[in-house]
Design an enzyme around this catalytic site. Structure first.
Site, PDB file in Angstrom:
ATOM      1  N   SER A  14       0.804  -1.222   0.000  1.00  0.00           N
ATOM      2  CA  SER A  14       0.000   0.000   0.000  1.00  0.00           C
ATOM      3  C   SER A  14       0.836   1.270   0.000  1.00  0.00           C
ATOM      4  CB  SER A  14      -0.918   0.006   1.233  1.00  0.00           C
ATOM      5  OG  SER A  14      -0.160  -0.163   2.420  1.00  0.00           O
ATOM      6  N   ARG A  15       2.054   1.191   0.535  1.00  0.00           N
ATOM      7  CA  ARG A  15       2.851   2.412   0.716  1.00  0.00           C
ATOM      8  C   ARG A  15       4.333   2.130   0.447  1.00  0.00           C
ATOM      9  NH1 ARG A  15       3.516   3.933   5.654  1.00  0.00           N
ATOM     10  NH2 ARG A  15       2.585   2.227   6.846  1.00  0.00           N
ATOM     11  N   SER A 142      17.614  -5.503   4.985  1.00  0.00           N
ATOM     12  CA  SER A 142      18.146  -4.141   5.137  1.00  0.00           C
ATOM     13  C   SER A 142      19.654  -4.272   5.262  1.00  0.00           C
ATOM     14  CB  SER A 142      17.591  -3.495   6.407  1.00  0.00           C
ATOM     15  OG  SER A 142      18.380  -2.367   6.758  1.00  0.00           O
ATOM     16  N   TYR A 155      15.062  -4.305  15.326  1.00  0.00           N
ATOM     17  CA  TYR A 155      14.925  -4.279  13.856  1.00  0.00           C
ATOM     18  C   TYR A 155      16.106  -4.999  13.198  1.00  0.00           C
ATOM     19  CZ  TYR A 155      14.323  -2.127   9.190  1.00  0.00           C
ATOM     20  OH  TYR A 155      14.165  -1.898   7.839  1.00  0.00           O
TER      21      TYR A 155
HETATM   22  P1  NAP Z   1       6.664   1.927   5.133  1.00  0.00           P
HETATM   23  O1  NAP Z   1       6.676   3.067   4.196  1.00  0.00           O
HETATM   24  O2  NAP Z   1       6.546   2.169   6.594  1.00  0.00           O
HETATM   25  O3  NAP Z   1       5.521   0.900   4.657  1.00  0.00           O
HETATM   26  C1  NAP Z   1       5.353  -0.282   5.377  1.00  0.00           C
HETATM   27  C2  NAP Z   1       4.343  -1.151   4.671  1.00  0.00           C
HETATM   28  O4  NAP Z   1       4.233  -2.373   5.430  1.00  0.00           O
HETATM   29  C3  NAP Z   1       2.971  -0.525   4.618  1.00  0.00           C
HETATM   30  O5  NAP Z   1       2.399  -0.817   3.361  1.00  0.00           O
HETATM   31  C4  NAP Z   1       2.212  -1.233   5.734  1.00  0.00           C
HETATM   32  O6  NAP Z   1       0.845  -1.387   5.446  1.00  0.00           O
HETATM   33  C5  NAP Z   1       2.859  -2.595   5.709  1.00  0.00           C
HETATM   34  N1  NAP Z   1       2.697  -3.322   6.966  1.00  0.00           N
HETATM   35  C6  NAP Z   1       3.222  -3.029   8.184  1.00  0.00           C
HETATM   36  N2  NAP Z   1       2.828  -3.939   9.086  1.00  0.00           N
HETATM   37  C7  NAP Z   1       2.044  -4.835   8.427  1.00  0.00           C
HETATM   38  C8  NAP Z   1       1.365  -6.011   8.817  1.00  0.00           C
HETATM   39  N3  NAP Z   1       1.385  -6.438  10.076  1.00  0.00           N
HETATM   40  N4  NAP Z   1       0.663  -6.685   7.877  1.00  0.00           N
HETATM   41  C9  NAP Z   1       0.618  -6.246   6.581  1.00  0.00           C
HETATM   42  N5  NAP Z   1       1.250  -5.136   6.155  1.00  0.00           N
HETATM   43  C10 NAP Z   1       1.953  -4.441   7.077  1.00  0.00           C
HETATM   44  O7  NAP Z   1       8.007   1.043   4.959  1.00  0.00           O
HETATM   45  P2  NAP Z   1       9.054   0.965   3.747  1.00  0.00           P
HETATM   46  O8  NAP Z   1      10.118   1.929   4.006  1.00  0.00           O
HETATM   47  O9  NAP Z   1       8.341   0.981   2.459  1.00  0.00           O
HETATM   48  O10 NAP Z   1       9.689  -0.477   4.035  1.00  0.00           O
HETATM   49  C11 NAP Z   1       9.305  -1.631   3.307  1.00  0.00           C
HETATM   50  C12 NAP Z   1      10.256  -2.748   3.672  1.00  0.00           C
HETATM   51  O11 NAP Z   1      11.594  -2.373   3.332  1.00  0.00           O
HETATM   52  C13 NAP Z   1      10.287  -3.078   5.159  1.00  0.00           C
HETATM   53  O12 NAP Z   1      10.462  -4.468   5.330  1.00  0.00           O
HETATM   54  C14 NAP Z   1      11.509  -2.338   5.660  1.00  0.00           C
HETATM   55  O13 NAP Z   1      12.054  -2.917   6.809  1.00  0.00           O
HETATM   56  C15 NAP Z   1      12.432  -2.495   4.465  1.00  0.00           C
HETATM   57  N6  NAP Z   1      13.491  -1.484   4.423  1.00  0.00           N
HETATM   58  C16 NAP Z   1      13.198  -0.165   4.251  1.00  0.00           C
HETATM   59  C17 NAP Z   1      14.237   0.762   4.198  1.00  0.00           C
HETATM   60  C18 NAP Z   1      14.006   2.227   3.985  1.00  0.00           C
HETATM   61  O14 NAP Z   1      14.991   2.982   3.956  1.00  0.00           O
HETATM   62  N7  NAP Z   1      12.787   2.699   3.815  1.00  0.00           N
HETATM   63  C19 NAP Z   1      15.558   0.336   4.346  1.00  0.00           C
HETATM   64  C20 NAP Z   1      15.819  -1.007   4.529  1.00  0.00           C
HETATM   65  C21 NAP Z   1      14.774  -1.914   4.561  1.00  0.00           C
HETATM   66  P3  NAP Z   1      -0.327  -0.590   6.245  1.00  0.00           P
HETATM   67  O15 NAP Z   1      -0.019   0.867   6.132  1.00  0.00           O
HETATM   68  O16 NAP Z   1      -1.555  -0.997   5.514  1.00  0.00           O
HETATM   69  O17 NAP Z   1      -0.297  -1.090   7.653  1.00  0.00           O
END
Ligand code: NAP
Length: 251
Positions: A14-15, A142, A155
């Site tokens: 979704s995001r 990550s 984390y």
């Molecule tokens: P984000 O913008 O916070 O989005 C998180 C997504 O996960 C949302 O769509 C949320 O959906 C969903 N989510 C959270 N808890 C959930 C659950 N219990 N069941 C189903 N959906 C759930 O995060 P992001 O930055 O895009 O990160 C995505 C992935 O990449 C994560 O695994 C994160 O650890 C990894 N990552 C991100 C970064 C970064 O710099 N952003 C770096 C390294 C790794 P809802 O809003 O509907 O709850």
């Protein structure tokens, strides 16, 4: 790198990064199930974009940490789109803080979503993949999973676990025609990193050799490659997408 005919599930589609992955896979022809937990409107919006471009998909609610909800979600997808051949375990949360301020509950919550969710979705999707002798599983890790990171012990533990899980499952699933890989992003512009970028953005930028934060599309490109036929001989690997940040000393 066409994915026509494939059914993909992107958890947390979704995001943020998941949204970009869902759009990228759909643009290559996959029918995409966009999973969400709370953000129903955002998931519907991603679906609308996919449809407006002539693609196919569905939005599907389910907390990945809850096994029964994952089972129900997988059945709903199978009924509407078919069995999932392409699983992207992207849903993730963080609860940062120094170790002594992190209570035990924060470890449970982060592990339940990040590791438990990956475990639940993999188990639920793998049977169909095994029967079809075809599948791709891509887990979002990550860079901190390998190198650590201050103020995020829970984390980091969850991402290190995802790396181990990826390697273990790749060995188990290789003979069934299923590849399993992980993508390890650095600092990507999403809501998850908003606070960190606001507080320490300049410090991070200084350490990133490519001198910019990553965009969700930077990660989506790697996921789409791993999902494609061109990546058929790659399994059990962790691919870093971080603009070189991981080469810098820890911050
Ligand atoms: P984000 O913008 O916070 O989005 C998180 C997504 O996960 C949302 O769509 C949320 O959906 C969903 N989510 C959270 N808890 C959930 C659950 N219990 N069941 C189903 N959906 C759930 O995060 P992001 O930055 O895009 O990160 C995505 C992935 O990449 C994560 O695994 C994160 O650890 C990894 N990552 C991100 C970064 C970064 O710099 N952003 C770096 C390294 C790794 P809802 O809003 O509907 O709850």
């Amino acid at each position: 790198m066409k994915l026509a005919g494939d059914v993909a599930l992107v958890t947390g589609g979704s995001r943020g990064i998941g949204r970009a992955i869902a759009l990228e896979l759909a643009s290559r022809g996959a029918a995409v199930a966009i999973n969400y937990n709370h953000s129903a409107l955002a998931a519907e919006e991603v679906l609308e974009i996919i449809r407006s471009r002539g693609g196919k998909g569905m939005a599907v609610r389910g907390d990945v940490a809850v096994e029964q909800q994952v089972q129900d979600m997988m059945e709903e997808i199978a009924a509407k789109l078919g069995d999932v051949q392409l699983l992207v375990n992207n849903a993730g949360i963080h609860e940062d803080g120094l170790m002594l301020s992190l209570d035990r509950g924060s470890l449970d919550r982060v592990m339940n979503v990040n590791v438990g969710g990956t475990y639940n979705c993999t188990r639920a999707a793998a049977r169909g993949m095994m029967l079809a002798r075809k599948g791709r599983i891509i887990n979002l890790s990550s860079i901190v999973g390998e190198r650590g990171g201050k103020g995020k012990a829970n984390y980091v533990a969850s991402k290190a676990a995802i790396n181990g899980f990826t390697r273990a499952i790749s060995l188990e699933f290789a003979s069934k025609g299923i590849t399993v890989n992980a993508v390890a992003p650095g600092m990507i512009v999403t809501e998850l990193t908003e606070d960190l970028r606001k507080r320490h953005g300049d410090k991070y930028l200084d350490k990133i050799p490519l001198k910019r934060f990553g965009q969700p599309e930077d990660v989506a490109g790697m996921v789409a490659f791993l999902a494609s036929e061109q990546a058929a001989y790659i399994t059990g690997q962790i691919f870093v997408v971080d603009g070189g940040l991981g080469l810098a000393p820890n911050i």
